[in-house]
Design an enzyme around this catalytic site. Structure first.
Site, PDB file in Angstrom:
ATOM      1  N   CYS A 113      -7.973  -3.422  64.493  1.00 16.12           N
ATOM      2  CA  CYS A 113      -8.292  -2.138  65.138  1.00 16.12           C
ATOM      3  C   CYS A 113      -7.388  -1.831  66.333  1.00 16.12           C
ATOM      4  O   CYS A 113      -7.328  -0.693  66.783  1.00 16.12           O
ATOM      5  CB  CYS A 113      -9.747  -2.123  65.581  1.00 16.12           C
ATOM      6  SG  CYS A 113     -10.926  -2.337  64.232  1.00 16.12           S
ATOM      7  N   HIS A 254     -10.248   3.530  70.786  1.00 18.33           N
ATOM      8  CA  HIS A 254     -10.707   3.106  69.463  1.00 18.33           C
ATOM      9  C   HIS A 254     -12.222   3.146  69.479  1.00 18.33           C
ATOM     10  O   HIS A 254     -12.857   2.700  70.440  1.00 18.33           O
ATOM     11  CB  HIS A 254     -10.223   1.695  69.165  1.00 18.33           C
ATOM     12  CG  HIS A 254     -11.006   1.012  68.099  1.00 18.33           C
ATOM     13  ND1 HIS A 254     -11.090   1.505  66.819  1.00 18.33           N
ATOM     14  CD2 HIS A 254     -11.767  -0.117  68.118  1.00 18.33           C
ATOM     15  CE1 HIS A 254     -11.858   0.713  66.093  1.00 18.33           C
ATOM     16  NE2 HIS A 254     -12.287  -0.278  66.860  1.00 18.33           N
ATOM     17  N   ASN A 284     -15.975   3.761  62.092  1.00 15.36           N
ATOM     18  CA  ASN A 284     -14.904   2.946  62.636  1.00 15.36           C
ATOM     19  C   ASN A 284     -13.723   2.982  61.667  1.00 15.36           C
ATOM     20  O   ASN A 284     -13.785   2.396  60.591  1.00 15.36           O
ATOM     21  CB  ASN A 284     -15.396   1.507  62.828  1.00 15.36           C
ATOM     22  CG  ASN A 284     -14.344   0.589  63.416  1.00 15.36           C
ATOM     23  OD1 ASN A 284     -13.176   0.951  63.524  1.00 15.36           O
ATOM     24  ND2 ASN A 284     -14.759  -0.604  63.781  1.00 15.36           N
TER      25      ASN A 284
END
Length: 327
Positions: A113, A254, A284
């Protein structure tokens, strides 16, 4: 030495929407449970035959169009991803060919991520040193094909998407990327990982049966690590540039879980209103999350010239980092 400026942003999400209500029919969960614990209401899922590079190209074209740049003008393409089209060649090489960016060298960055923030840091070095005049940074992820759809703790979290940024040098002292700060702690590798399918546990009948080729996560440990790491790294980035947290105009982060974001911003003493949110719409999206969020805020007119933008991301590794720029 010139600074790096983001001159174009773009993003892409597949058409198919998977709602929490849809997931209620697949696993033992509820819309209320997912929303209350994560903030996620929907996520996008790639179509059959759609690859990570396809999403990356869509986002890249939108970023290039905003920047007024032709693919042939690019000198570098860096793609942050852990779900490339294939183990080799890199997703970036496939993207380069699909874009027709014949003058760019291209490679992937694997930081989960945090991938797009790591990629931004790498491209920034090439811009600052003058080796590259135009760079394309992409975060693209298709985790719908890497999760266990029988695991209600993980399959509800992730969505497919891509985000892109076009970078160029600027001599304007009041604009550009001020600094990036990257970190890794491999001793926490097991709290978020895909344990099978590599050289440690090659794909075989046992790996497939035990679903070791899918994502495994210790949510409680990831939460604790993320809150501490993101707050600390953001403080470091601001301090390194002589900035106080009250000078931050926007937070581009993020987005993994609304509770993580709320806890981090509380530690930073920043109001949630400064953080652009799209977690409820896309879930996500891993390395795509940060550039996708930046693109949405940019296209909504939220970012004004000279304003201070704090960026942060955390992913498997554990990898994490922060960046500060003047838009």
């Amino acid at each position: 030495m010139a600074r790096t400026q983001i001159i174009g942003t773009g993003s892409y999400a597949p058409e198919k929407v998977l709602t929490n209500a849809d997931l209620e029919k697949i696993v033992d969960t509820t819309d209320e449970w997912i929303t209350a614990r994560t903030g996620i209401r929907k996520r996008r899922v790639a179509a059959p035959g759609e690859a990570t590079s396809d999403m990356a190209v869509q986002a890249a074209r939108r970023a290039l169009e905003m920047a007024g740049i032709q693919p042939e003008e690019l000198g570098l393409i860096v793609v942050g991803t852990v779900t490339p089209d294939m183990p080799m060649p890199s997703c970036a090489a496939v993207v380069q060919a699909k874009l027709g960016a014949k003058n760019a060298f291209a490679f992937d960055v694997s930081a989960a991520c945090s991938g797009s923030l790591y990629a931004l840091n790498v491209a920034d070095q090439f811009i600052r040193t003058g080796q590259v005049k135009r760079a394309l940074v992409i975060g693209a992820e298709m985790l719908s094909r890497a999760v266990n759809w029988e695991d209600r703790n993980t399959c509800v979290l992730f969505g497919d998407a891509a985000g892109a940024m076009v970078l160029a040098p600027t001599e304007d002292a009041d604009r550009g990327l001020l600094s990036t700060h990257l970190y890794t702690d491999g001793s926490f590798a097991d709290i978020l990982c895909i344990p099978g399918g590599g050289t440690s546990k090659p794909t075989c009948e046992e790996v497939l049966k035990e679903k070791l080729h899918t994502l495994h996560m210790n949510g409680r440990e990831v939460f604790k690590f993320a809150v501490r790491a993101l707050a600390d790294s953001t403080h470091t980035a601001l301090k390194s540039n002589g900035l106080h947290v009250r000078e931050v105009d926007h937070v581009i982060s993020h987005q993994a879980n609304i509770r993580i974001l709320e806890a981090v911003l509380q530690r930073l003493e920043l109001p949630m209103e400064k953080c652009w949110l799209n977690l409820h719409e896309y879930g996500n999206t891993s390395s795509a999350s940060l550039p996708m969020t930046l693109d949405e805020a940019n296209r909504a007119g939220r970012l004004k010239q000279g304003e201070v933008v704090a960026m942060m991301a955390i992913g498997a590794g554990m990898t994490w980092g922060s960046a500060v720029m003047r838009w």
